[in-house]
Design an enzyme around this catalytic site. Structure first.
Site, PDB file in Angstrom:
ATOM      1  N   SER A  79      38.201  84.451 -23.200  1.00  0.00           N
ATOM      2  CA  SER A  79      37.140  83.389 -24.128  1.00  0.00           C
ATOM      3  C   SER A  79      36.210  82.610 -23.479  1.00  0.00           C
ATOM      4  CB  SER A  79      38.322  82.194 -24.655  1.00  0.00           C
ATOM      5  OG  SER A  79      39.017  82.437 -25.708  1.00  0.00           O
ATOM      6  N   LYS A  82      33.023  82.827 -25.020  1.00  0.00           N
ATOM      7  CA  LYS A  82      32.477  81.964 -25.982  1.00  0.00           C
ATOM      8  C   LYS A  82      31.341  80.882 -25.334  1.00  0.00           C
ATOM      9  CE  LYS A  82      36.554  81.306 -28.820  1.00  0.00           C
ATOM     10  NZ  LYS A  82      37.795  81.711 -27.929  1.00  0.00           N
ATOM     11  N   SER A 136      38.687  75.787 -27.529  1.00  0.00           N
ATOM     12  CA  SER A 136      38.698  77.524 -27.558  1.00  0.00           C
ATOM     13  C   SER A 136      38.939  78.102 -28.815  1.00  0.00           C
ATOM     14  CB  SER A 136      39.372  78.045 -26.576  1.00  0.00           C
ATOM     15  OG  SER A 136      39.155  79.393 -26.136  1.00  0.00           O
TER      16      SER A 136
END
Length: 317
Positions: A79, A82, A136
């Site tokens: 993640s 992102k 997240s």
């Protein structure tokens, strides 16, 4: 010591010649040997106790490497992807634009991290970025990808899959613009796919670009955030978001008062990942830790952040 240095330099010449024959992979391995032998890359921090398989510390002011460990080797970013997703949203959209989320918020993996969005909800783009970065939320990241993908294509009716593919093109283009030339992104979330990869060095370059964006810096710093979510039943609903970055949670064992961001990540394949930043007395550093463990990821990051701040350049007066 002088003999070792002279010998190493002699071997370096042989490596250069051999690299022309055997290619980039050979050169990459040879460079790592040289780094270990004569301290290449300008690294000046101690490596003792860093458990992550890949790590990098840079001075955010000038990009200088303060510590490196397998920083050019491919790794799965999970993640931390992102960071790029949020940056693109803030660069290509306006923070107050209202976004209506659709069926893209449905889970793609039963265990994926989510912000709790539902189809039909409307929220500001900045709040959607917060929903992607703090808890997240894969649902929020996919919504960003669909919204920005459609906007870039000039087609608000573009299908969900097609819009996400448009966004992926933007991701790879923006990564290369940041100097991240050894990455390949295939989704906006970081969910594991074999062809979705990066390096510690590339993620540091992307993070450096992102932290130069005022809105992005604002987005990644809070321990929590309340997003305004409009629904047909309740036009003033609220969505509470909690930052998964424990460096930013006061009172916790991993809290670091100098920390200013940035993004956590985890998949079974990627291990525990953290791209973090800190600032003190005008000095700023960015730390990338990839493929660490649940036990070690924050000690790794804290140690490198603290040492990095000690060695980073002071701002010019």
């Amino acid at each position: 010591m002088k003999r070792l240095t002279v010998a190493a330099l002699g071997i370096a010449l042989l490596i250069l010649v051999a690299g022309n024959t055997f290619g980039e992979e050979y050169m990459s391995k040879a460079k790592r040997w040289m780094d270990r032998t004569i301290g290449g890359g300008g690294a000046i921090l101690a490596s003792d106790g860093i458990q992550a398989s890949h790590a990098l510390v840079i001075d955010a002011a000038n990009g200088k490497t303060l510590y490196s460990k397998n920083e050019r080797e491919r790794a799965y970013p999970a993640s931390t992807t992102k960071i790029l997703t949020g940056l693109l949203a803030l660069e290509l959209g306006k923070p107050d634009e209202l976004v209506t989320v659709g069926e893209e918020v449905a889970p793609e993996d039963p265990e994926e991290s989510r912000a709790g969005l539902r189809p039909g909800q409307r929220l500001k783009l900045f709040d959607l970025v917060e929903a992607a970065l703090l808890p997240s939320g894969n649902d929020a990241a996919r919504s960003i990808a669909v919204y920005i993908g459609r906007k870039a294509a000039g087609n608000p009716k573009l299908g969900i899959r097609e819009a996400q593919l448009e966004f992926v093109k933007l991701m790879n283009k923006r990564a290369k613009k940041a100097g991240a030339t050894h990455s390949n992104f295939v989704n906006a979330t970081g969910l594991h796919e074999r062809k979705h990869y990066s390096t510690a060095q590339d993620l540091a370059l992307i993070a450096k670009e992102a932290m130069n964006n005022k809105l992005f810096r604002q987005a990644v710093q809070p321990a929590s955030y309340t997003a305004a979510v409009q629904t047909s039943a309740n036009p003033s609903a609220k969505l509470q978001l909690t930052n998964t970055n424990l460096l930013l949670q006061p009172g916790g064992a991993n809290y670091l008062k100098e920390a200013t961001g940035i993004k956590t990540g985890f998949t079974d394949q990627a291990g525990y990942c953290l791209v973090s930043s800190a600032s003190k007395d005008g000095k700023q550093v960015i730390v990338v830790v990839l493929q660490s463990t649940n036990k070690d990821v924050y000690p790794d990051a804290r140690k490198l952040l603290q040492q990095g701040l000690e060695k980073a350049s002071r701002p010019a007066k």
